[in-house]
Design an enzyme around this catalytic site. Sequence first.
Site, mmCIF file in Angstrom:
data_model
loop_
_atom_site.group_PDB
_atom_site.id
_atom_site.type_symbol
_atom_site.label_atom_id
_atom_site.label_comp_id
_atom_site.label_asym_id
_atom_site.label_seq_id
_atom_site.Cartn_x
_atom_site.Cartn_y
_atom_site.Cartn_z
ATOM 1 N N ASP A 123 0.837 -1.212 0.000
ATOM 2 C CA ASP A 123 0.000 0.000 0.000
ATOM 3 C C ASP A 123 0.872 1.262 0.000
ATOM 4 O O ASP A 123 1.631 1.495 0.945
ATOM 5 C CB ASP A 123 -0.894 -0.063 1.256
ATOM 6 N N GLY A 132 -5.143 3.387 -7.861
ATOM 7 C CA GLY A 132 -5.403 3.559 -9.287
ATOM 8 C C GLY A 132 -4.677 4.741 -9.893
ATOM 9 O O GLY A 132 -5.046 5.231 -10.960
ATOM 10 N N ASP A 136 -10.524 4.111 -1.374
ATOM 11 C CA ASP A 136 -11.146 3.085 -0.521
ATOM 12 C C ASP A 136 -12.662 3.032 -0.680
ATOM 13 O O ASP A 136 -13.334 4.058 -0.716
ATOM 14 C CB ASP A 136 -10.833 3.368 0.953
HETATM 15 C C1 GLA Z 1 -5.427 2.333 2.720
HETATM 16 C C2 GLA Z 1 -5.922 1.204 1.836
HETATM 17 C C3 GLA Z 1 -6.983 0.417 2.593
HETATM 18 C C4 GLA Z 1 -6.389 -0.125 3.886
HETATM 19 C C5 GLA Z 1 -5.820 1.019 4.719
HETATM 20 C C6 GLA Z 1 -5.050 0.515 5.920
HETATM 21 O O1 GLA Z 1 -6.421 3.269 2.972
HETATM 22 O O2 GLA Z 1 -6.436 1.701 0.643
HETATM 23 O O3 GLA Z 1 -7.462 -0.644 1.788
HETATM 24 O O4 GLA Z 1 -5.391 -1.055 3.567
HETATM 25 O O5 GLA Z 1 -4.936 1.819 3.959
HETATM 26 O O6 GLA Z 1 -4.428 1.533 6.638
#
Ligand code: GLA
Length: 528
Positions: A292, A331, A352
């Site tokens: 991430d 994305g 998200d």
């Molecule tokens: C980001 C990701 C989420 C999740 C959080 C965790 O927002 O996009 O899917 O993994 O971090 O902190």
Amino acid sequence: MVRDLGEEPMSRRHCILTGAFVLLTISITVADGWHGSLTADAQIAGLTGNWAVKTPRPDGTTSKVYLNLRQEGDKISGTIRSTQFFYNISDSVIGPGGIITLTGTMKDGKSDRTVKYEAELIGEELHLSTRRRPEDKPMQSVARRVPNGEGAMPARIPLPPLKKIPYNGLAKTPPMGWNSWNLFKSRVNDEIVRGIADAMVTSGMRDAGYIYVNIDDTWEGETRDSQGNITTNSKFPDMKSLADYVHSKGLKLGIYTSPGPNTCAGYEGTYGHEEQDARTFAAWGIDYVKYDWCGARTLYTDEEMQAVYQKFGEALQKTGRPIIYSLCQYGRSDVWKWGPDVGGNLWRTTGDIGDRWDSMTRIGFGQNDLAPYAKPGHWNDPDMLEVGNGGMSNDEYRTHMSLWSILAAPLLAGNDIRSMTPEIKSILMNNEVIAIDQDKAGMQGKRVWQSGEQEIWVRELSGGSHAIALFNRGAAPAEVSLKWSDIGIKKNPKSARDLWQHKDIEISGPEYKVTVPMHGVVLLRVGK
Ligand code: GLA
């Protein structure tokens, strides 16, 4: 400690000022009638230095915010580091009562991020107030002096030249499983993951194809060990034994980290330890890693993402363990064009998801243009499922599940598998819908017709059959009519399978008309 500065009378603010020497004089008239002349070089002259707010978390780690400040006259410069963000102070204003407003800004891809703190020096404590969003209540905290250099951003590590990482042979169909984030967020722990693994078996989820049990953010320990190995916090006493347990159930274990120094929740990231962490994950028995972007945004530009993701893709492959590589960078930078080249099996295509109709539909119905980029081994990921989390109706969850299957999206349940209602089970474990998602041709479906709030999406399946979804995004039931010729089916079919009713329906003529519930779907399979 929660204290609402906005409600505190200005005169009191002035009274609690402590300060020493004076360089400038400010005359103040404020709305509540307090008039004063404040000589204030003073308490702000003492601001220079490194400050930290340290808040212990229940898992034994500490959340930290660092303000590295330099004060010259009435101007304060410096940096603010908070979770995954690192701001430069671009503006400082000394207001009534000596309250200082610090504005931090940073570049985040194409956008600018801003943070505002109100700071007030009280003795040797820097009292801070900030809001996540302007409409939120202020959050109060107290910073104390820490040694210079503590919490400094690490230096930028140069990136490797671009090359192609060979395909790892995994995820021939979109990955299926469960992920902790949507429901449990930072509450996830060893006991919950074991309980979910048990329930994946007893509920039938595993046998329906949901194999990966994925731990998201907040498993990480406070610091690395003396050899630089990443550690777990008190919620996960022994990751290897957890992996063994999950494997003993015929399931696989996934984990999460970030290419940045910090994860999105502000925990330890993989930055500078790419090969080491990949080896640790392999040694634990990890089968899936979500990587991430988070804290990497402060060190690298979006244009550099590909090299950042390639570096870890290569590190994963070097371990020799088959590990699904899930890219999560919302994305940006057309990731679908280079995701396979960095060894990625799936890549998030959006920000998200939330457990809300508007969020789910904005994401799901926005995926049309990405269809050409999905193929066996490499999938667009419109984020995890919210089915069963309570924010949508069952019709809306059927729409969610149908749309994700038409999109050949990974199916990662995000609910509490230990306590599913029969209705939710029937949505997540609808084998006929799952078969659409998992169709081995791996062709992502597309919108073929739209009129107002009704849409028809079609996915071509292996063997020449079609999945056809008639969606009604409107807030009342609506009739949708499907002309076979409009969707490229030349010969009028005589029957279709209704995948939510689980029954064959007879069809005649060039058109099929059906009433679709509000926010609902009719999902058909035509041809064998
Ligand atoms: C980001 C990701 C989420 C999740 C959080 C965790 O927002 O996009 O899917 O993994 O971090 O902190």
